[in-house]
Write a protein that holds these residues in place. Structure first.
Motif, PDB file in Angstrom:
ATOM      1  N   TYR A 259      -3.926 -13.551   7.925  1.00 49.77           N
ATOM      2  CA  TYR A 259      -5.247 -13.232   8.089  1.00 49.77           C
ATOM      3  C   TYR A 259      -5.493 -11.911   7.244  1.00 49.77           C
ATOM      4  O   TYR A 259      -4.583 -11.131   6.946  1.00 49.77           O
ATOM      5  CB  TYR A 259      -5.507 -12.877   9.453  1.00 49.77           C
ATOM      6  N   THR A 260      -6.986 -11.548   6.893  1.00 53.11           N
ATOM      7  CA  THR A 260      -7.191 -10.547   6.060  1.00 53.11           C
ATOM      8  C   THR A 260      -6.924  -9.248   6.865  1.00 53.11           C
ATOM      9  O   THR A 260      -7.081  -9.337   8.414  1.00 53.11           O
ATOM     10  CB  THR A 260      -8.652 -10.551   5.695  1.00 53.11           C
ATOM     11  N   THR A 266       0.480  -3.800   2.416  1.00 50.59           N
ATOM     12  CA  THR A 266       1.382  -2.840   2.848  1.00 50.59           C
ATOM     13  C   THR A 266       2.924  -3.072   2.807  1.00 50.59           C
ATOM     14  O   THR A 266       3.679  -2.332   2.425  1.00 50.59           O
ATOM     15  CB  THR A 266       0.781  -2.298   4.137  1.00 50.59           C
ATOM     16  N   LEU A 277      -3.241  -2.233  -3.439  1.00 52.43           N
ATOM     17  CA  LEU A 277      -4.236  -1.323  -2.861  1.00 52.43           C
ATOM     18  C   LEU A 277      -3.955  -1.842  -1.445  1.00 52.43           C
ATOM     19  O   LEU A 277      -3.959  -3.110  -1.052  1.00 52.43           O
ATOM     20  CB  LEU A 277      -5.496  -1.758  -3.268  1.00 52.43           C
ATOM     21  N   GLU A 278      -4.114  -0.790  -0.701  1.00 45.79           N
ATOM     22  CA  GLU A 278      -3.818  -1.228   0.853  1.00 45.79           C
ATOM     23  C   GLU A 278      -5.058  -0.564   1.594  1.00 45.79           C
ATOM     24  O   GLU A 278      -5.418   0.653   1.290  1.00 45.79           O
ATOM     25  CB  GLU A 278      -2.518  -0.463   1.581  1.00 45.79           C
ATOM     26  N   PRO A 280      -8.313  -0.623   4.951  1.00 46.21           N
ATOM     27  CA  PRO A 280      -8.752  -1.266   6.042  1.00 46.21           C
ATOM     28  C   PRO A 280      -9.945  -2.074   6.116  1.00 46.21           C
ATOM     29  O   PRO A 280     -10.314  -2.761   6.854  1.00 46.21           O
ATOM     30  CB  PRO A 280      -9.233   0.068   7.023  1.00 46.21           C
ATOM     31  N   PHE A 283     -10.490  -8.073   2.755  1.00 48.55           N
ATOM     32  CA  PHE A 283     -10.068  -8.935   1.316  1.00 48.55           C
ATOM     33  C   PHE A 283     -10.235  -7.713   0.384  1.00 48.55           C
ATOM     34  O   PHE A 283     -10.900  -7.896  -0.568  1.00 48.55           O
ATOM     35  CB  PHE A 283     -11.690  -9.729   1.078  1.00 48.55           C
ATOM     36  N   LEU A 375       2.120   0.290  16.576  1.00 49.17           N
ATOM     37  CA  LEU A 375       0.915   0.354  17.470  1.00 49.17           C
ATOM     38  C   LEU A 375       1.266  -0.165  18.689  1.00 49.17           C
ATOM     39  O   LEU A 375       0.266  -0.097  19.664  1.00 49.17           O
ATOM     40  CB  LEU A 375      -0.435  -0.472  16.745  1.00 49.17           C
ATOM     41  N   SER A 399       7.113  -3.063  11.186  1.00 50.58           N
ATOM     42  CA  SER A 399       6.079  -2.034  10.704  1.00 50.58           C
ATOM     43  C   SER A 399       6.381  -1.566   9.405  1.00 50.58           C
ATOM     44  O   SER A 399       7.198  -0.906   8.831  1.00 50.58           O
ATOM     45  CB  SER A 399       6.237  -0.713  11.844  1.00 50.58           C
ATOM     46  N   LYS A 401       3.996   0.063   7.635  1.00 49.32           N
ATOM     47  CA  LYS A 401       3.683   1.273   7.576  1.00 49.32           C
ATOM     48  C   LYS A 401       4.837   2.139   7.607  1.00 49.32           C
ATOM     49  O   LYS A 401       5.071   3.128   6.955  1.00 49.32           O
ATOM     50  CB  LYS A 401       2.478   1.745   8.494  1.00 49.32           C
TER      51      LYS A 401
HETATM   52  N1  LIG Z   1      -0.507   1.166  12.051  1.00 50.72           N
HETATM   53  C1  LIG Z   1      -0.235   0.282  11.236  1.00 50.72           C
HETATM   54  N2  LIG Z   1      -1.205   0.051  10.429  1.00 50.72           N
HETATM   55  C2  LIG Z   1      -0.915  -0.839   9.180  1.00 50.72           C
HETATM   56  C3  LIG Z   1       0.427  -1.388   9.313  1.00 50.72           C
HETATM   57  N3  LIG Z   1       0.615  -2.228   8.176  1.00 50.72           N
HETATM   58  C4  LIG Z   1      -0.772  -2.137   7.438  1.00 50.72           C
HETATM   59  N4  LIG Z   1      -1.647  -1.297   8.356  1.00 50.72           N
HETATM   60  C5  LIG Z   1      -2.828  -1.012   7.964  1.00 50.72           C
HETATM   61  O1  LIG Z   1      -3.769  -1.956   7.971  1.00 50.72           O
HETATM   62  C6  LIG Z   1      -4.709  -2.172   7.012  1.00 50.72           C
HETATM   63  C7  LIG Z   1      -4.934  -3.476   6.214  1.00 50.72           C
HETATM   64  O2  LIG Z   1      -3.536  -3.423   5.513  1.00 50.72           O
HETATM   65  P1  LIG Z   1      -3.450  -4.167   3.924  1.00 50.72           P
HETATM   66  O3  LIG Z   1      -2.077  -4.038   3.630  1.00 50.72           O
HETATM   67  O4  LIG Z   1      -4.382  -3.817   3.103  1.00 50.72           O
HETATM   68  O5  LIG Z   1      -3.825  -5.849   4.454  1.00 50.72           O
HETATM   69  P2  LIG Z   1      -3.927  -6.903   3.742  1.00 50.72           P
HETATM   70  O6  LIG Z   1      -3.308  -8.085   4.780  1.00 50.72           O
HETATM   71  O7  LIG Z   1      -3.385  -6.940   2.454  1.00 50.72           O
HETATM   72  O8  LIG Z   1      -5.574  -7.264   3.679  1.00 50.72           O
HETATM   73  P3  LIG Z   1      -6.295  -7.843   2.511  1.00 50.72           P
HETATM   74  O9  LIG Z   1      -5.712  -7.926   1.425  1.00 50.72           O
HETATM   75  O10 LIG Z   1      -7.537  -7.458   2.746  1.00 50.72           O
HETATM   76  O11 LIG Z   1      -6.439  -9.470   3.223  1.00 50.72           O
HETATM   77  C8  LIG Z   1      -4.656  -0.920   6.301  1.00 50.72           C
HETATM   78  O12 LIG Z   1      -5.637  -0.044   6.653  1.00 50.72           O
HETATM   79  C9  LIG Z   1      -3.064  -0.513   6.546  1.00 50.72           C
HETATM   80  O13 LIG Z   1      -2.899   0.798   6.498  1.00 50.72           O
HETATM   81  C10 LIG Z   1       1.469  -1.238  10.084  1.00 50.72           C
HETATM   82  O14 LIG Z   1       2.756  -1.516   9.928  1.00 50.72           O
HETATM   83  N5  LIG Z   1       1.025  -0.398  10.941  1.00 50.72           N
END
Ligand SMILES: Nc1nc2c(ncn2[C@@H]2O[C@H](COP(=O)(O)OP(=O)(O)OP(=O)(O)O)[C@@H](O)[C@H]2O)c(=O)[nH]1
Ligand SMILES: [Mg+2]
Length: 476
Positions: A259-260, A266, A277-278, A280, A283, A375, A399, A401
């Motif tokens: 899911y987005t 990350t 790019l990571e 919030p 997409f 979280l 995690s 992050k």
């Molecule tokens: N607390 C926390 N936040 C996270 C973690 N992984 C990702 N995030 C946060 O979640 C948000 C989305 O992360 P992305 O990695 O951009 O997510 P994505 O799945 O690639 O999203 P899209 O490319 O938009 O589909 C960002 O603000 C990240 O910092 C984690 O393990 N812990």
């Protein structure tokens, strides 16, 4: 912002004023009739059932498992509206108001009743909204009828998602795919829309990589569709050639899907030390990226990060992005990333499942990656981590992050990947074969090493491609 021109020394970076954010008013609809399970989009026919279930996600999953039929959990209208808020913000708008209407059945002409529509018109006017965002797909005539009453631009959910895609597309291929989806969305909407469309002054729903977006001539658009399809086909051909070159080496591809906002990028960065790019915003990723990752067995796999999925992903987008999603279709292993901290993760997972089916990728080997465990409550997180240590577990808690659980994840990938399979061999390599010994150090897991009569006896575990290179020294 002051408009008076000031003299600035050469070389001073120009600070551009933030473009004014569009003021968006959100409209959701909850349909209370039960049993119309075919209802598409956000008309949450089973909303109340889903809400009851959402309160106890585990019980829901268990009962689904017992009945043998996976029930598809649905977002309720409030959750759906919350998601629309994030989508609106991802499109750069400022949410200035919202309304949720509950009714028994959608009105075919205007979706919501005339009285309510007047009320919304008033609320939108007093909030000074520029645009109304509907949490629904609207038929072309519904959209026109609503615009007549509201006297403001009306954008439906598909159009909003297309807009975010248009904003985030960076590569030529991504831009072409978005343009194609936008043109296909626009085609049935041309009739009677000519004047309004050419008067639109920009903003959500009007952005796009193609300059032709305001052309109202159906034929011209159809021609443009063919042209864009042709260009996508060219890009695709180049990509196929690149892939064939890549596939001549025994390297498996592992695709991140989810899911987005689940945290795919990350996780991708954490595993590959890349810097995609990571964000919030939803997409954030549109264009696929591939990077190598070394597994504990010293085999290499290619990890691919790609566009995220969303509930009722517009069909035009799935088909336009088929080329991008080919990486998912061809992967040896799919890592399905979920946001473990989201109350909606079961609903989101079900939606991911739907898209995987559409891509005919639902039967591929798969690992579940529950992300964002930082979280969760500490105790819960610890017990989940311990759970995923079990050998047979197909779910790994991480995690991205904080880097927790990534070693376990790599081990798990290693045990599932079949390409270039690993075996344990016994070798006797002459000591003067310095290069070969160094290669083994780098590419094999060495369990023991004995020096004897100018040779080294080694017990190693190595991928087939490595064993082939040292086969003359393999002991029977
Ligand atoms: N607390 C926390 N936040 C996270 C973690 N992984 C990702 N995030 C946060 O979640 C948000 C989305 O992360 P992305 O990695 O951009 O997510 P994505 O799945 O690639 O999203 P899209 O490319 O938009 O589909 C960002 O603000 C990240 O910092 C984690 O393990 N812990
Ligand atoms: Mg991403």
């Amino acid at each position: 912002m002051a408009r008076t021109a000031k003299r600035v020394p050469l070389g001073t970076p120009v600070v551009r004023p933030e473009p004014e954010r569009e003021r968006a008013f959100l409209v959701g609809l909850e349909v209370r009739t039960r049993g119309r399970s075919g209802a598409k989009g956000t008309v949450t026919a089973q909303a109340s059932a889903a809400r009851d279930a959402a309160a106890m996600p585990t019980a829901k999953a268990e009962s689904a498992a017992k009945s043998g039929k996976p029930s598809i959990p649905e977002f309720d209208a409030d959750e759906s509206l919350a998601e629309l808020r994030t989508l609106a913000e991802s499109a750069g708008a400022e949410v200035v108001g919202e309304i949720l209407q509950r009714r028994d059945r959608p009105d075919p002409a205007t979706l919501i009743g005339a009285g309510k529509l007047e009320e919304i018109a008033g609320a939108a006017a007093s909030a000074d909204a520029d645009v109304l965002l509907f949490d629904h797909d609207l038929s072309p005539s519904q959209q026109r009828n609503i615009e007549k009453v509201i006297q403001r631009r009306v954008i439906d959910r598909t159009q909003l998602i297309l807009d975010i895609f248009a904003k985030h597309a960076r590569t030529r291929e991504g831009q072409l795919q978005v343009e194609l989806a936008q043109l296909q969305y626009m085609l049935p909407r041309l009739a009677g829309h000519g004047i309004e469309m050419s008067q639109l002054g920009g903003g959500i729903g009007t952005r796009g990589p193609g300059e032709t977006k305001l052309e109202t001539d159906r034929r011209k658009i159809a021609r443009r569709v063919r042209n864009v399809e042709q260009q996508i086909e060219n890009v695709r051909r180049i990509r196929t050639q690149q892939r064939q070159r890549r596939e001549s080496a025994p390297v498996a591809t592992v695709a991140l899907v989810g899911y987005t906002n689940a945290g795919k990028s990350t996780l991708f960065n954490a595993l590959t030390h890349a810097k995609v790019l990571e964000s919030p915003r939803m997409f954030a990723t549109l264009d696929p990226t591939l990077r190598g990752v070394d597994l504990p067995s010293k085999r290499k796999v290619l990890l691919s990060d790609t566009v995220g999925f969303i509930r009722s992903l517009p069909h035009t987008l799935v088909s336009a992005f088929r080329a991008t999603l080919e990486e998912v279709q061809r992967a040896s292993l799919i890592l399905h990333v979920s946001d473990a901290s989201s109350r909606l993760s079961a609903e989101q997972d079900a939606q991911v499942e739907i898209v995987l089916k559409e891509l005919e990728a639902e039967k591929k080997p798969r690992l579940r990656v529950m992300n964002k465990i930082d979280l969760l409550d500490d105790e819960v997180a610890q017990s989940l981590l311990a759970d995923s240590m079990r050998e047979e577990s197909k779910t790994v808690y991480v995690s991205a992050k904080e880097g927790t659980g990534l070693d376990k994840l790599l081990e798990r990938i290693d045990s599932v990947i079949e390409e270039d399979s690993v075996s344990r061999v016994h070798l006797r390599v002459p000591q003067k074969e310095g290069k070969m010994l160094a290669m083994l150090e780098a590419k094999a897991r060495i369990y023991s090493r004995k020096y004897k009569d100018g040779a080294v006896e080694l017990e190693v575990e190595a991928p087939a491609s490595v064993v082939r290179r040292v086969r003359e020294w393999v002991l029977a």
